[in-house]
Design a protein around this motif. Structure first.
Motif, PDB file in Angstrom:
ATOM      1  N   SER A  67      -2.814  -7.281   0.914  1.00  0.00           N
ATOM      2  CA  SER A  67      -3.788  -7.399  -0.165  1.00  0.00           C
ATOM      3  C   SER A  67      -3.335  -6.549  -1.357  1.00  0.00           C
ATOM      4  O   SER A  67      -3.099  -5.344  -1.218  1.00  0.00           O
ATOM      5  N   TYR A 116     -12.468 -17.522   3.651  1.00  0.00           N
ATOM      6  CA  TYR A 116     -12.720 -16.279   4.389  1.00  0.00           C
ATOM      7  C   TYR A 116     -14.159 -16.310   4.898  1.00  0.00           C
ATOM      8  O   TYR A 116     -15.105 -16.517   4.132  1.00  0.00           O
ATOM      9  N   GLY A 147     -16.893 -11.208  -4.997  1.00  0.00           N
ATOM     10  CA  GLY A 147     -17.452 -12.344  -5.730  1.00  0.00           C
ATOM     11  C   GLY A 147     -17.130 -12.303  -7.218  1.00  0.00           C
ATOM     12  O   GLY A 147     -17.679 -13.077  -7.992  1.00  0.00           O
ATOM     13  N   ILE A 205      -1.994 -11.411  -0.968  1.00  0.00           N
ATOM     14  CA  ILE A 205      -3.274 -11.963  -1.436  1.00  0.00           C
ATOM     15  C   ILE A 205      -3.750 -11.068  -2.577  1.00  0.00           C
ATOM     16  O   ILE A 205      -3.825  -9.838  -2.435  1.00  0.00           O
ATOM     17  N   ALA A 240      -5.853  -4.757   4.422  1.00  0.00           N
ATOM     18  CA  ALA A 240      -6.788  -4.518   3.324  1.00  0.00           C
ATOM     19  C   ALA A 240      -6.249  -3.467   2.357  1.00  0.00           C
ATOM     20  O   ALA A 240      -5.687  -2.448   2.782  1.00  0.00           O
ATOM     21  N   ALA A 241      -6.444  -3.712   1.068  1.00  0.00           N
ATOM     22  CA  ALA A 241      -5.958  -2.773   0.049  1.00  0.00           C
ATOM     23  C   ALA A 241      -6.553  -1.385   0.257  1.00  0.00           C
ATOM     24  O   ALA A 241      -5.863  -0.364   0.110  1.00  0.00           O
ATOM     25  N   CYS A 248     -14.617 -16.624  -0.714  1.00  0.00           N
ATOM     26  CA  CYS A 248     -15.575 -16.153   0.294  1.00  0.00           C
ATOM     27  C   CYS A 248     -17.000 -16.267  -0.262  1.00  0.00           C
ATOM     28  O   CYS A 248     -17.747 -17.169   0.084  1.00  0.00           O
ATOM     29  N   SER A 249     -17.365 -15.353  -1.185  1.00  0.00           N
ATOM     30  CA  SER A 249     -18.773 -15.207  -1.584  1.00  0.00           C
ATOM     31  C   SER A 249     -19.397 -16.484  -2.147  1.00  0.00           C
ATOM     32  O   SER A 249     -20.548 -16.802  -1.831  1.00  0.00           O
ATOM     33  N   ASP A 259      -8.111 -18.633  -2.236  1.00  0.00           N
ATOM     34  CA  ASP A 259      -9.011 -18.163  -1.180  1.00  0.00           C
ATOM     35  C   ASP A 259     -10.383 -17.919  -1.804  1.00  0.00           C
ATOM     36  O   ASP A 259     -10.486 -17.459  -2.940  1.00  0.00           O
ATOM     37  N   GLY A 283     -10.662 -13.714  -5.221  1.00  0.00           N
ATOM     38  CA  GLY A 283     -11.523 -12.928  -6.098  1.00  0.00           C
ATOM     39  C   GLY A 283     -12.377 -13.807  -6.992  1.00  0.00           C
ATOM     40  O   GLY A 283     -11.922 -14.299  -8.018  1.00  0.00           O
ATOM     41  N   GLY A 284     -13.612 -14.032  -6.561  1.00  0.00           N
ATOM     42  CA  GLY A 284     -14.570 -14.755  -7.403  1.00  0.00           C
ATOM     43  C   GLY A 284     -14.244 -16.225  -7.615  1.00  0.00           C
ATOM     44  O   GLY A 284     -14.777 -16.828  -8.558  1.00  0.00           O
ATOM     45  N   ASP A 305      -6.502  -9.683  -4.851  1.00  0.00           N
ATOM     46  CA  ASP A 305      -7.952  -9.565  -4.690  1.00  0.00           C
ATOM     47  C   ASP A 305      -8.540  -8.639  -5.752  1.00  0.00           C
ATOM     48  O   ASP A 305      -7.882  -7.693  -6.182  1.00  0.00           O
ATOM     49  N   LEU A 309      -8.174  -9.976   9.416  1.00  0.00           N
ATOM     50  CA  LEU A 309      -8.259  -8.638   8.819  1.00  0.00           C
ATOM     51  C   LEU A 309      -8.794  -7.686   9.885  1.00  0.00           C
ATOM     52  O   LEU A 309      -9.853  -7.941  10.470  1.00  0.00           O
ATOM     53  N   CYS A 365     -12.806  -3.394  -3.086  1.00  0.00           N
ATOM     54  CA  CYS A 365     -11.819  -4.484  -3.161  1.00  0.00           C
ATOM     55  C   CYS A 365     -12.033  -5.396  -1.961  1.00  0.00           C
ATOM     56  O   CYS A 365     -12.013  -4.951  -0.826  1.00  0.00           O
ATOM     57  N   GLY A 366     -12.282  -6.673  -2.210  1.00  0.00           N
ATOM     58  CA  GLY A 366     -12.483  -7.631  -1.120  1.00  0.00           C
ATOM     59  C   GLY A 366     -13.912  -8.103  -1.056  1.00  0.00           C
ATOM     60  O   GLY A 366     -14.843  -7.302  -1.010  1.00  0.00           O
ATOM     61  N   CYS A 367     -14.084  -9.438  -1.106  1.00  0.00           N
ATOM     62  CA  CYS A 367     -15.414 -10.067  -1.022  1.00  0.00           C
ATOM     63  C   CYS A 367     -16.364  -9.532  -2.096  1.00  0.00           C
ATOM     64  O   CYS A 367     -17.545  -9.282  -1.822  1.00  0.00           O
TER      65      CYS A 367
HETATM   66  O1  LIG Z   1      -8.332  -8.055   0.891  1.00  0.00           O
HETATM   67  C1  LIG Z   1      -9.001  -7.060   1.151  1.00  0.00           C
HETATM   68  O2  LIG Z   1      -8.595  -5.912   0.871  1.00  0.00           O
HETATM   69  C2  LIG Z   1     -10.313  -7.226   1.827  1.00  0.00           C
HETATM   70  C3  LIG Z   1     -11.058  -6.109   2.109  1.00  0.00           C
HETATM   71  C4  LIG Z   1     -12.278  -6.228   2.741  1.00  0.00           C
HETATM   72  C5  LIG Z   1     -12.767  -7.476   3.093  1.00  0.00           C
HETATM   73  C6  LIG Z   1     -12.033  -8.600   2.807  1.00  0.00           C
HETATM   74  C7  LIG Z   1     -10.826  -8.481   2.178  1.00  0.00           C
HETATM   75  N1  LIG Z   1     -10.092  -9.561   1.897  1.00  0.00           N
HETATM   76  C8  LIG Z   1     -10.615 -10.844   2.199  1.00  0.00           C
HETATM   77  C9  LIG Z   1     -10.380 -11.710   1.131  1.00  0.00           C
HETATM   78  O3  LIG Z   1      -9.284 -11.830   0.709  1.00  0.00           O
HETATM   79  C10 LIG Z   1     -11.580 -12.390   0.565  1.00  0.00           C
HETATM   80  O4  LIG Z   1     -11.557 -13.666   0.983  1.00  0.00           O
HETATM   81  C11 LIG Z   1     -11.571 -12.196  -0.910  1.00  0.00           C
HETATM   82  O5  LIG Z   1     -11.951 -10.877  -1.081  1.00  0.00           O
HETATM   83  C12 LIG Z   1     -12.373 -13.207  -1.671  1.00  0.00           C
HETATM   84  O6  LIG Z   1     -13.662 -12.741  -1.858  1.00  0.00           O
HETATM   85  P1  LIG Z   1     -14.671 -13.345  -2.941  1.00  0.00           P
HETATM   86  O7  LIG Z   1     -14.403 -12.666  -4.234  1.00  0.00           O
HETATM   87  O8  LIG Z   1     -15.969 -13.016  -2.342  1.00  0.00           O
HETATM   88  O9  LIG Z   1     -14.423 -14.829  -3.001  1.00  0.00           O
END
Ligand SMILES: O=C(O)c1ccccc1NCC(=O)[C@H](O)[C@H](O)COP(=O)(O)O
Length: 237
Positions: free
Chosen positions: A113, A8, A159, A142, A84-85, A204-205, A202, A182-183, A144, A60, A155-157
Motif C-alpha cells: 500500500s 475490498y 472513501g 495499491i 497496510a501503509a 470499498c466504501s 479498487d 481511494g474514493g 490509497d 490484509l 490510510c485505507g477505506c
Molecule cells: O491499504 C491500506 O493501507 C489499508 C489499510 C486499512 C484497511 C484497508 C486498507 N486497504 C484496503 C484498500 O485498499 C481499500 O480497498 C481502499 O482503502 C479503498 O477504500 P475506499 O476509499 O473506501 O474505496
C-alpha cells in the motif's frame, strides 16, 4: 489490456464473494486477524473458491508483525498479501519485507500500500519514492488515500479520492502493476482510469450498505463503468 477490478470487503462472507465473482470482479480483498481461527478458515474457503473461478485474492493481515504475515501467507495462500501503509514503521520494518517476499510460497506476492495525499491537500508525502523502493520486492502496489495529519492521517477505506496527478506520475514511473484505490465509485472510476491508466481499480466504501455488506447493484455498476473506460482507453479515447 483488461482493467483489473478489485472489491475490498470489510465484512466478507463466502456467499458475498461468490456473487462478486459472478458480477465480474477480477480480484477480491479482505482483512484477517491471524489469531481468529474462524476468519482463517473463511479465508481459506474464499481462496479455494476464487482459485476455481480464476479470481485473484488479496488479504490484509490485521496484526502488524512479519511473522503474522508469514503465517497467514502459509495458512491461507492468497495471491497477494496486502501490506497496510500504516503498519510500516509501526510493527513492520520495511527492511524485512524483501526477505519476507523471498520466503513466501510461489503463489503469493506482496501488494504494498502506497499512501497518496488526499485530493486538494498539499501535504508532503514521499509516494513516488516509496513506490520505487517497493517495486524491487513487491508483486504489485495499491495507491490509497492518506488523510492529512490534522484529520487523523488515516490510510485505507477512507472513501476519499486522492491526488490523481501524483497517481498518474507514479504509474508512469514504476514498472510493477499498480492498483488505484481511494474514493472510487461507479461515478468516477471511468474518469480515473482514463487519467491514470492503472493496472487495476479498487473500491470499498462507495459500494457498501450501512451494515458494511456489499451493495451488489453498486458493485455491478462499478465493474461496468470500469470496463467501459477500459474499452474506450484501448481505442485511444
Ligand atoms: O491499504 C491500506 O493501507 C489499508 C489499510 C486499512 C484497511 C484497508 C486498507 N486497504 C484496503 C484498500 O485498499 C481499500 O480497498 C481502499 O482503502 C479503498 O477504500 P475506499 O476509499 O473506501 O474505496
Amino acid at each position: 489490456m483488461t482493467i483489473q477490478k478489485q472489491i475490498y470487503c470489510r465484512k466478507p462472507t463466502l456467499s458475498e464473494m461468490e456473487r462478486l465473482f459472478a458480477l465480474g470482479a477480477t480480484h477480491v480483498a479482505w482483512g484477517v486477524e491471524p489469531s481468529a481461527a474462524p476468519e482463517l478458515e473463511l479465508s481459506r474457503l474464499i481462496v479455494a473458491q476464487a482459485r476455481k473461478e480464476r479470481i485473484g485474492t488479496v488479504v490484509l493481515v490485521g496484526e502488524p508483525r512479519i511473522d503474522a504475515l508469514e503465517r497467514v501467507a502459509l495458512e491461507v495462500a492468497p495471491d497477494f498479501l496486502l501490506v497496510a501503509a500504516e503498519h510500516i514503521g509501526q510493527g513492520i520494518d520495511e527492511q524485512d519485507l524483501p526477505g519476507l517476499a523471498r520466503r513466501l510460497g510461489p503463489g503469493t506476492a506482496l501488494m504494498m500500500s502506497v499512501p497518496v495525499r488526499v485530493a486538494g491537500s498539499r501535504a508532503e508525502l514521499d509516494s513516488i519514492a516509496r513506490a520505487q523502493r517497493y517495486q524491487e520486492f513487491a508483486g504489485s502496489l495499491i495507491l490509497d488515500t492518506r488523510l492529512d495529519p490534522e484529520d487523523g492521517a488515516l490510510c485505507g477505506c477512507t472513501g476519499r479520492t486522492n491526488d490523481w496527478d501524483v497517481c498518474a506520475t507514479l504509474v508512469r514511473t514504476v514498472r510493477c502493476p499498480v492498483m488505484l484505490a481511494g474514493g472510487l465509485s461507479p461515478s468516477n472510476v471511468a474518469e480515473a482510469i482514463r487519467r491514470i491508466r492503472p493496472w487495476g481499480v479498487d473500491a470499498c466504501s462507495s459500494l457498501e450498505r450501512p451494515d458494511r455488506s456489499k451493495d451488489l447493484d453498486a458493485c455491478r455498476a462499478f465493474i461496468r463503468e470500469a470496463d467501459s473506460a477500459d474499452f474506450a482507453t484501448a481505442r485511444g479515447a
